[in-house]
Structures are given as C-alpha cells and as structure tokens.
Motif scaffolding. Structure first.
Motif, PDB file in Angstrom:
ATOM      1  N   ALA A  42      35.665  72.733  36.223  1.00 34.43           N
ATOM      2  CA  ALA A  42      35.924  73.622  37.349  1.00 34.43           C
ATOM      3  C   ALA A  42      36.522  74.909  36.805  1.00 34.43           C
ATOM      4  CB  ALA A  42      36.900  72.961  38.317  1.00 34.43           C
ATOM      5  N   CYS A  43      36.075  76.024  37.365  1.00 36.65           N
ATOM      6  CA  CYS A  43      36.550  77.318  36.892  1.00 36.65           C
ATOM      7  C   CYS A  43      37.003  78.179  38.064  1.00 36.65           C
ATOM      8  CB  CYS A  43      35.449  78.043  36.124  1.00 36.65           C
ATOM      9  SG  CYS A  43      35.950  79.683  35.529  1.00 36.65           S
ATOM     10  N   ARG A  44      38.278  78.509  38.063  1.00 38.95           N
ATOM     11  CA  ARG A  44      38.819  79.491  38.998  1.00 38.95           C
ATOM     12  C   ARG A  44      39.086  80.736  38.175  1.00 38.95           C
ATOM     13  NH1 ARG A  44      41.247  78.667  43.854  1.00 38.95           N
ATOM     14  NH2 ARG A  44      41.615  76.482  43.369  1.00 38.95           N
ATOM     15  N   SER A  45      38.428  81.830  38.540  1.00 41.74           N
ATOM     16  CA  SER A  45      38.515  83.054  37.750  1.00 41.74           C
ATOM     17  C   SER A  45      38.317  84.269  38.642  1.00 41.74           C
ATOM     18  CB  SER A  45      37.440  83.044  36.656  1.00 41.74           C
ATOM     19  OG  SER A  45      37.351  84.293  36.030  1.00 41.74           O
ATOM     20  N   GLU A  46      38.957  85.360  38.278  1.00 40.60           N
ATOM     21  CA  GLU A  46      38.758  86.618  38.994  1.00 40.60           C
ATOM     22  C   GLU A  46      37.327  87.131  38.817  1.00 40.60           C
ATOM     23  OE1 GLU A  46      41.707  89.441  37.823  1.00 40.60           O
ATOM     24  OE2 GLU A  46      43.363  88.167  38.475  1.00 40.60           O
ATOM     25  N   LYS A  47      36.653  86.676  37.772  1.00 34.27           N
ATOM     26  CA  LYS A  47      35.280  87.111  37.518  1.00 34.27           C
ATOM     27  C   LYS A  47      34.261  86.402  38.408  1.00 34.27           C
ATOM     28  CE  LYS A  47      36.009  88.316  32.663  1.00 34.27           C
ATOM     29  NZ  LYS A  47      35.551  88.111  31.293  1.00 34.27           N
ATOM     30  N   LEU A  48      34.679  85.326  39.075  1.00 34.05           N
ATOM     31  CA  LEU A  48      33.765  84.550  39.911  1.00 34.05           C
ATOM     32  C   LEU A  48      34.138  84.714  41.382  1.00 34.05           C
ATOM     33  CD1 LEU A  48      33.661  81.278  37.795  1.00 34.05           C
ATOM     34  CD2 LEU A  48      31.959  83.098  37.854  1.00 34.05           C
ATOM     35  N   PRO A  49      33.133  84.835  42.251  1.00 29.52           N
ATOM     36  CA  PRO A  49      33.416  85.015  43.674  1.00 29.52           C
ATOM     37  C   PRO A  49      33.888  83.722  44.334  1.00 29.52           C
ATOM     38  CG  PRO A  49      31.054  84.845  43.328  1.00 29.52           C
ATOM     39  CD  PRO A  49      31.701  84.843  41.960  1.00 29.52           C
ATOM     40  N   SER A  51      36.929  81.562  46.942  1.00 27.45           N
ATOM     41  CA  SER A  51      38.319  81.114  46.811  1.00 27.45           C
ATOM     42  C   SER A  51      38.420  79.727  46.194  1.00 27.45           C
ATOM     43  CB  SER A  51      38.995  81.124  48.180  1.00 27.45           C
ATOM     44  OG  SER A  51      38.287  80.278  49.069  1.00 27.45           O
ATOM     45  N   THR A  52      37.317  78.991  46.168  1.00 27.21           N
ATOM     46  CA  THR A  52      37.335  77.660  45.559  1.00 27.21           C
ATOM     47  C   THR A  52      36.779  77.751  44.141  1.00 27.21           C
ATOM     48  OG1 THR A  52      35.160  77.123  46.435  1.00 27.21           O
ATOM     49  CG2 THR A  52      37.060  76.489  47.775  1.00 27.21           C
ATOM     50  N   PRO A  53      37.215  76.858  43.271  1.00 28.76           N
ATOM     51  CA  PRO A  53      36.707  76.900  41.890  1.00 28.76           C
ATOM     52  C   PRO A  53      35.199  76.646  41.828  1.00 28.76           C
ATOM     53  CG  PRO A  53      38.603  75.428  42.062  1.00 28.76           C
ATOM     54  CD  PRO A  53      38.208  75.805  43.462  1.00 28.76           C
ATOM     55  N   ALA A  54      34.540  77.338  40.926  1.00 19.70           N
ATOM     56  CA  ALA A  54      33.122  77.096  40.666  1.00 19.70           C
ATOM     57  C   ALA A  54      33.008  75.855  39.789  1.00 19.70           C
ATOM     58  CB  ALA A  54      32.504  78.294  39.961  1.00 19.70           C
ATOM     59  N   ARG A  55      31.972  75.067  39.993  1.00 16.22           N
ATOM     60  CA  ARG A  55      31.706  73.900  39.147  1.00 16.22           C
ATOM     61  C   ARG A  55      30.628  74.311  38.156  1.00 16.22           C
ATOM     62  NH1 ARG A  55      35.497  72.542  42.010  1.00 16.22           N
ATOM     63  NH2 ARG A  55      36.239  70.433  42.229  1.00 16.22           N
ATOM     64  N   ALA A  91      34.241  78.930  29.307  1.00 14.75           N
ATOM     65  CA  ALA A  91      35.456  78.975  30.123  1.00 14.75           C
ATOM     66  C   ALA A  91      36.342  80.143  29.708  1.00 14.75           C
ATOM     67  CB  ALA A  91      36.212  77.650  30.003  1.00 14.75           C
ATOM     68  N   LYS A  92      36.468  80.364  28.417  1.00 13.26           N
ATOM     69  CA  LYS A  92      37.281  81.483  27.915  1.00 13.26           C
ATOM     70  C   LYS A  92      36.645  82.821  28.288  1.00 13.26           C
ATOM     71  CE  LYS A  92      39.504  79.077  24.078  1.00 13.26           C
ATOM     72  NZ  LYS A  92      40.881  79.234  24.517  1.00 13.26           N
ATOM     73  N   GLU A  93      35.334  82.940  28.146  1.00 14.83           N
ATOM     74  CA  GLU A  93      34.628  84.178  28.469  1.00 14.83           C
ATOM     75  C   GLU A  93      34.750  84.522  29.955  1.00 14.83           C
ATOM     76  OE1 GLU A  93      32.391  87.599  27.896  1.00 14.83           O
ATOM     77  OE2 GLU A  93      33.196  86.262  26.362  1.00 14.83           O
ATOM     78  N   LEU A  94      34.708  83.493  30.796  1.00 13.14           N
ATOM     79  CA  LEU A  94      34.832  83.710  32.232  1.00 13.14           C
ATOM     80  C   LEU A  94      36.277  83.908  32.677  1.00 13.14           C
ATOM     81  CD1 LEU A  94      32.280  81.070  33.559  1.00 13.14           C
ATOM     82  CD2 LEU A  94      32.037  83.567  33.625  1.00 13.14           C
ATOM     83  N   GLY A  95      37.212  83.636  31.779  1.00 15.46           N
ATOM     84  CA  GLY A  95      38.626  83.752  32.136  1.00 15.46           C
ATOM     85  C   GLY A  95      39.083  82.654  33.075  1.00 15.46           C
ATOM     86  N   CYS A  96      38.528  81.452  32.904  1.00 14.19           N
ATOM     87  CA  CYS A  96      38.887  80.328  33.769  1.00 14.19           C
ATOM     88  C   CYS A  96      40.364  79.978  33.591  1.00 14.19           C
ATOM     89  CB  CYS A  96      38.055  79.092  33.430  1.00 14.19           C
ATOM     90  SG  CYS A  96      36.285  79.312  33.630  1.00 14.19           S
ATOM     91  N   GLU A  97      41.017  79.722  34.717  1.00 15.15           N
ATOM     92  CA  GLU A  97      42.397  79.255  34.698  1.00 15.15           C
ATOM     93  C   GLU A  97      42.494  78.008  33.831  1.00 15.15           C
ATOM     94  OE1 GLU A  97      44.220  77.945  38.463  1.00 15.15           O
ATOM     95  OE2 GLU A  97      44.194  80.071  38.992  1.00 15.15           O
ATOM     96  N   ASN A  98      43.468  77.972  32.943  1.00 14.60           N
ATOM     97  CA  ASN A  98      43.705  76.794  32.102  1.00 14.60           C
ATOM     98  C   ASN A  98      42.455  76.376  31.324  1.00 14.60           C
ATOM     99  OD1 ASN A  98      45.291  74.692  31.044  1.00 14.60           O
ATOM    100  ND2 ASN A  98      44.663  73.303  32.663  1.00 14.60           N
ATOM    101  N   ASP A  99      41.626  77.350  30.956  1.00 10.51           N
ATOM    102  CA  ASP A  99      40.378  77.082  30.216  1.00 10.51           C
ATOM    103  C   ASP A  99      39.528  76.003  30.871  1.00 10.51           C
ATOM    104  OD1 ASP A  99      40.920  79.048  28.330  1.00 10.51           O
ATOM    105  OD2 ASP A  99      41.841  77.647  26.919  1.00 10.51           O
TER     106      ASP A  99
END
Length: 111
Positions: A42-49, A51-55, A91-99
């Motif tokens: 799961a990725c929560r990031s400012e780069k992704l639209p 409010s819920t994390p992307a899978r 995950a790092k490239e997308l800036g995912c919270e907590n990788d």
C-alpha cells in the motif's frame, strides 16, 4: 499482512509464502515460486491521487515454456529478492509513507 491462502494455492506455494513472509513483513502480500515472485504493498503519497492508499502489485516472472533449472528454493529466494528490490525502489520513487511497509531487505527465512 494479507496472504493468499486456502485451496487457491498448492502446499508448495503455501510453504513459499511462509519462507518469504516469515519475520519482517514484505508489504501486504508476498509470494514466490521457482519461476515468479510477487510483492503487493500500500502506498500513501503526495504523488498519488486520492485520500486512501493505492495498492501496488509488482511481479517478476519467467517467460519461458521450459521449467526453470536449478534448486527450487534458491530460485524462490531469487525471485522474492528481485520482486522485493523493485517494489522497494518503486515505493521510494513514489515517496510512499514508510516505504510502503517494505523492509530494506527481503525476509527469506522462516520465523
């Protein structure tokens, strides 16, 4: 952690799940076989639209009709390592919270 299970996978695949998800989590789902590896996180990031994390599901697989050669356990570890490495880099490239919940290294040994 969410794992595939039940009758959908073979006993061998179930053992692979235990091997690669044994101690430190590898995202929400991890699976390895002698010819494929999959990591989902799961990725929560400012780069992704949204409010819920992307899978995100990342998989690597062998594209050959022939069976892979070599020790099946080593092949599983290799596919798990490659899938984990690419998932972590994504995950790092997308800036995912907590990788994306991915550890710095894959967990290949059972707990």
């Amino acid at each position: 952690m969410e794992l595939c299970g039940g009758n959908a996978i073979s006993a061998e695949a179930g053992k692979a799940l235990k091997v690669i998800t044994g101690g430190v989590p590898m995202g929400e789902q991890a699976l390895a076989a002698p010819d494929a590896g999959v990591v989902r996180f799961a990725c929560r990031s400012e780069k992704l639209p949204g409010s819920t994390p992307a899978r995100i599901r990342l998989g690597v697989e062998r594209w050959s009709p022939e069976d892979p050669e070599g020790d099946p356990e080593k092949l599983k570890d290799a596919y798990a390592t490659v899938a984990h490495s690419f998932a972590l880099a994504m995950a790092k490239e997308l800036g995912c919270e907590n990788d994306g919940g991915l550890e710095a290294r894959p967990v290949l040994d059972p707990a």
